[in-house]
Design an enzyme around this catalytic site. Structure first.
Site, PDB file in Angstrom:
ATOM      1  N   CYS A 177       0.810  -1.217   0.000  1.00 30.64           N
ATOM      2  CA  CYS A 177       0.000   0.000   0.000  1.00 30.64           C
ATOM      3  C   CYS A 177       0.845   1.269   0.000  1.00 30.64           C
ATOM      4  O   CYS A 177       0.314   2.373   0.046  1.00 30.64           O
ATOM      5  CB  CYS A 177      -0.961  -0.050   1.176  1.00 30.64           C
ATOM      6  SG  CYS A 177      -1.930  -1.561   1.098  1.00 30.64           S
ATOM      7  N   HIS A 318      -2.468   8.343   5.812  1.00 33.91           N
ATOM      8  CA  HIS A 318      -2.705   7.020   5.239  1.00 33.91           C
ATOM      9  C   HIS A 318      -3.975   6.419   5.843  1.00 33.91           C
ATOM     10  O   HIS A 318      -4.715   5.711   5.146  1.00 33.91           O
ATOM     11  CB  HIS A 318      -1.494   6.123   5.524  1.00 33.91           C
ATOM     12  CG  HIS A 318      -1.642   4.732   5.002  1.00 33.91           C
ATOM     13  ND1 HIS A 318      -1.671   4.460   3.656  1.00 33.91           N
ATOM     14  CD2 HIS A 318      -1.789   3.527   5.634  1.00 33.91           C
ATOM     15  CE1 HIS A 318      -1.806   3.142   3.478  1.00 33.91           C
ATOM     16  NE2 HIS A 318      -1.888   2.561   4.661  1.00 33.91           N
ATOM     17  N   GLU A 329      -0.542   5.934  13.394  1.00 34.66           N
ATOM     18  CA  GLU A 329      -0.258   7.092  12.544  1.00 34.66           C
ATOM     19  C   GLU A 329      -0.589   8.389  13.265  1.00 34.66           C
ATOM     20  O   GLU A 329       0.147   9.386  13.175  1.00 34.66           O
ATOM     21  CB  GLU A 329      -1.046   7.020  11.232  1.00 34.66           C
ATOM     22  CG  GLU A 329      -0.678   8.167  10.286  1.00 34.66           C
ATOM     23  CD  GLU A 329      -1.369   8.092   8.942  1.00 34.66           C
ATOM     24  OE1 GLU A 329      -2.326   7.299   8.812  1.00 34.66           O
ATOM     25  OE2 GLU A 329      -0.957   8.837   8.024  1.00 34.66           O
ATOM     26  N   LYS A 355      -9.796   8.180   2.669  1.00 36.66           N
ATOM     27  CA  LYS A 355     -10.245   6.790   2.479  1.00 36.66           C
ATOM     28  C   LYS A 355     -11.686   6.578   2.935  1.00 36.66           C
ATOM     29  O   LYS A 355     -12.316   5.602   2.548  1.00 36.66           O
ATOM     30  CB  LYS A 355      -9.309   5.821   3.199  1.00 36.66           C
ATOM     31  CG  LYS A 355      -7.947   5.722   2.508  1.00 36.66           C
ATOM     32  CD  LYS A 355      -7.087   4.633   3.094  1.00 36.66           C
ATOM     33  CE  LYS A 355      -5.776   4.454   2.350  1.00 36.66           C
ATOM     34  NZ  LYS A 355      -4.766   5.491   2.656  1.00 36.66           N
ATOM     35  N   HIS A 360      -9.734   1.915   0.403  1.00 33.41           N
ATOM     36  CA  HIS A 360      -8.282   1.800   0.322  1.00 33.41           C
ATOM     37  C   HIS A 360      -7.894   1.251  -1.059  1.00 33.41           C
ATOM     38  O   HIS A 360      -8.139   0.082  -1.350  1.00 33.41           O
ATOM     39  CB  HIS A 360      -7.796   0.879   1.446  1.00 33.41           C
ATOM     40  CG  HIS A 360      -6.315   0.835   1.607  1.00 33.41           C
ATOM     41  ND1 HIS A 360      -5.457   1.550   0.781  1.00 33.41           N
ATOM     42  CD2 HIS A 360      -5.522   0.175   2.491  1.00 33.41           C
ATOM     43  CE1 HIS A 360      -4.205   1.315   1.156  1.00 33.41           C
ATOM     44  NE2 HIS A 360      -4.223   0.495   2.193  1.00 33.41           N
ATOM     45  N   PHE A 422       1.958  -3.217   4.174  1.00 36.13           N
ATOM     46  CA  PHE A 422       2.346  -4.503   4.744  1.00 36.13           C
ATOM     47  C   PHE A 422       3.826  -4.731   4.471  1.00 36.13           C
ATOM     48  O   PHE A 422       4.346  -4.353   3.426  1.00 36.13           O
ATOM     49  CB  PHE A 422       1.542  -5.640   4.094  1.00 36.13           C
ATOM     50  CG  PHE A 422       0.147  -5.815   4.646  1.00 36.13           C
ATOM     51  CD1 PHE A 422      -0.367  -4.979   5.613  1.00 36.13           C
ATOM     52  CD2 PHE A 422      -0.650  -6.846   4.177  1.00 36.13           C
ATOM     53  CE1 PHE A 422      -1.661  -5.157   6.114  1.00 36.13           C
ATOM     54  CE2 PHE A 422      -1.939  -7.035   4.665  1.00 36.13           C
ATOM     55  CZ  PHE A 422      -2.445  -6.196   5.630  1.00 36.13           C
TER      56      PHE A 422
HETATM   57  C1  LIG Z   1       4.395   1.295   8.613  1.00 29.76           C
HETATM   58  O1  LIG Z   1       4.433   0.142   7.828  1.00 29.76           O
HETATM   59  C2  LIG Z   1       3.755  -0.990   8.386  1.00 29.76           C
HETATM   60  C3  LIG Z   1       3.970  -2.197   7.588  1.00 29.76           C
HETATM   61  O2  LIG Z   1       3.288  -3.272   8.084  1.00 29.76           O
HETATM   62  C4  LIG Z   1       2.338  -0.764   8.393  1.00 29.76           C
HETATM   63  O3  LIG Z   1       1.599  -1.918   8.780  1.00 29.76           O
HETATM   64  C5  LIG Z   1       2.161   0.248   9.378  1.00 29.76           C
HETATM   65  O4  LIG Z   1       0.775   0.553   9.366  1.00 29.76           O
HETATM   66  C6  LIG Z   1       2.994   1.474   9.106  1.00 29.76           C
HETATM   67  N1  LIG Z   1       3.003   2.128  10.339  1.00 29.76           N
HETATM   68  C7  LIG Z   1       1.909   2.716  10.812  1.00 29.76           C
HETATM   69  C8  LIG Z   1       2.032   3.271  12.173  1.00 29.76           C
HETATM   70  O5  LIG Z   1       0.897   2.867  10.201  1.00 29.76           O
END
Ligand SMILES: *[C@@H]1O[C@H](CO)[C@@H](O)[C@H](O)[C@H]1NC(C)=O
Ligand SMILES: *[C@@H]1O[C@H](CO)[C@@H](O)[C@H](O)[C@H]1NC(C)=O
Ligand SMILES: *[C@@H]1O[C@H](CO)[C@@H](O)[C@H](O)[C@H]1NC(C)=O
Length: 436
Positions: A177, A318, A329, A355, A360, A422
């Protein structure tokens, strides 16, 4: 790195989203607070047996030019056989972006200076699935000679370069993503480094397939409690959020070296100021609770831009509407923007997630959201976070301005757009209004 000081601007935008085909109708509906998420059980009976039965899908066309998807508007005869759906969306978006930028080079020199960088997170699951089933039933003769070219993710970029004759770099990221932001950020670096003067960059995705929904449901990523109320399912930052809603589409921007854009009198939307990348180094799918990865990505983007945290007017988050991701986040945004040289109070931080309106878009998300961020800068307006009734949980942690449900007018000089994926990969791109 003798070209490291080259400045990069955005001169064209193109998008296909669950709100509409085309940037302007999409933006109009987004700012109006409309939602493109629908019940999809009528598309394939298999969806009815799955926990999540909703998605952000590209609206079909009722007639030419109504903002719906009609492949004939964009493709040449035979293209729909050669191109998987994600590549078709990329082609349509590239075409819109290039027209918008008024960049249709013909000289060999210009063609060699123009490159294409289009990623996808998953590519054509439809082709992989259908061909596997046919092969199992009927053997070798059931495999189409077009199977491999439809399957490969870099063929979106390949087809675009073939149609327009672009002979610069041709590349594709596939970083789940984060793909869309990686494509645009990497492409900007290619221009900065002198590999190209113009890059057509973005992401595309189309995997609204029962197998994809089954997989994401098994990973416990999707919203499953809202099948009877699809428009309320994607609710970033809301305390009732419970997973993301899968979406499809594409976003493509034309990036251009500043002097090149000025020399041809191009109209400039915004400047790309910084691009930060990081890794959580933590877990396959779950974020670190403290949001260190995203914080580092945003911090690096701002450092490269030479911009203080207190100058960030807007963050396009995001935030996918998952319990853990949105919380991490949110923490990351507050850590950075309330930290050194940051804001005094969280209430001053403006961060929304689009979103809620489109779901997404996976590998296309970062590209579509970079476009929304560019338009926020251009129009001085913050796009809303839909379905945000009560921020949380706990409410005390979620004390920024998340632009709930209704767009807000706001002078936007500097903005960040975040994408995380991911595998723990995080990226953030910093854009500002262009000032000569
Ligand atoms: C940063 O990358 C990871 C990868 O798994 C993602 O899952 C994660 O949501 C990201 N960090 C945050 C706090 O969103
Ligand atoms: C989804 O739509 C179908 C008809 O198209 C309907 O039968 C079904 O009840 C809807 N699903 C939900 C959960 O409302
Ligand atoms: C946040 O948005 C509001 C408008 O809703 C605006 O008044 C405020 O100045 C914005 N904050 C920043 C830091 O730009």
């Amino acid at each position: 790195m003798q070209n490291a000081m080259r400045r990069i601007v955005v001169t064209g935008l193109g998008a296909v989203t669950p709100l509409a085909v085309g940037v302007l109708p999409t933006w109009r509906r987004l700012i109006n607070g409309e939602c493109g998420i629908v019940n999809i059980t009528n598309r394939d009976p298999k969806f009815s047996s799955l926990p999540s039965q909703i998605a952000g899908i590209i609206p079909a066309s009722l007639r030419h030019g109504d903002g719906g998807w009609n492949p004939k508007d964009w493709l040449r005869p035979g293209d729909d056989r050669k191109m998987a759906l994600f590549a078709q969306y990329a082609m349509a978006s590239a075409d819109e972006a290039l027209r918008d930028a008024n960049w249709r080079p013909e000289s060999e020199e210009d063609l060699q200076a123009t490159g294409v960088y289009i990623g996808s997170g998953i590519g054509s699951l439809d082709d992989a699935y259908n061909t596997a089933v046919e092969f199992e039933k009927g053997g070798y003769k059931k495999v189409s000679p077009l199977f491999v070219p439809r399957l490969l993710i870099n063929l979106a970029a390949g087809h675009i370069s073939m149609r327009y004759g672009f002979k610069g770099p041709n590349h594709a990221a596939t970083t789940a993503c984060t793909t869309g932001v990686h494509a645009i950020g990497d492409a900007a670096r290619m221009i900065a480094f002198g590999d190209a003067d113009v890059m057509v960059a973005g992401g595309a995705e189309s995997c609204i397939h029962p197998l994809a929904i089954a997989g994401f449901s098994r990973a416990r990523s999707l919203a499953t409690e809202w099948n009877d109320r699809p428009q309320e399912a994607s609710r970033p930052f809301d305390n009732a959020r419970a997973g993301f809603v899968i979406g499809e589409g594409a976003g493509v921007v034309v990036l251009e070296e500043l002097e090149h854009a000025k020399a041809r009198g191009a109209s400039i939307y915004a400047e790309v100021r910084g691009y930060g990348l990081s890794s959580d180094a933590h877990h396959m799918t779950a974020p670190r609770e403290d949001g260190q990865g995203p914080c580092l990505a945003m911090k690096r983007a701002l450092k490269q831009a030479g911009i203080k945290p207190s100058k960030v007017d807007y963050v396009n988050a995001h935030a996918t509407s998952t319990v853990l991701g949105d919380a991490a986040e949110n923490r990351a945004i507050k850590t950075l923007l309330l930290g050194e040289e940051g804001y005094a109070s969280a209430m001053q931080i403006n961060a929304s997630s689009t979103k809620g309106a489109v779901g997404h878009l996976l590998g296309a998300a970062g590209a579509a959201e970079t476009i929304f961020t560019v338009l926020a800068l251009k129009d001085d307006i913050l796009p809303p976070t839909l379905n945000l009734r009560q921020a949380g949980d706990p409410a005390s942690d979620f004390d920024c301005n998340y632009v709930p449900n209704t767009a807000q007018d706001c002078k936007v000089q500097v903005a960040l757009s975040n994408s995380f994926g991911f595998g723990g990969t995080n990226a953030s791109i910093c854009l500002s209004k262009y000032e000569g």
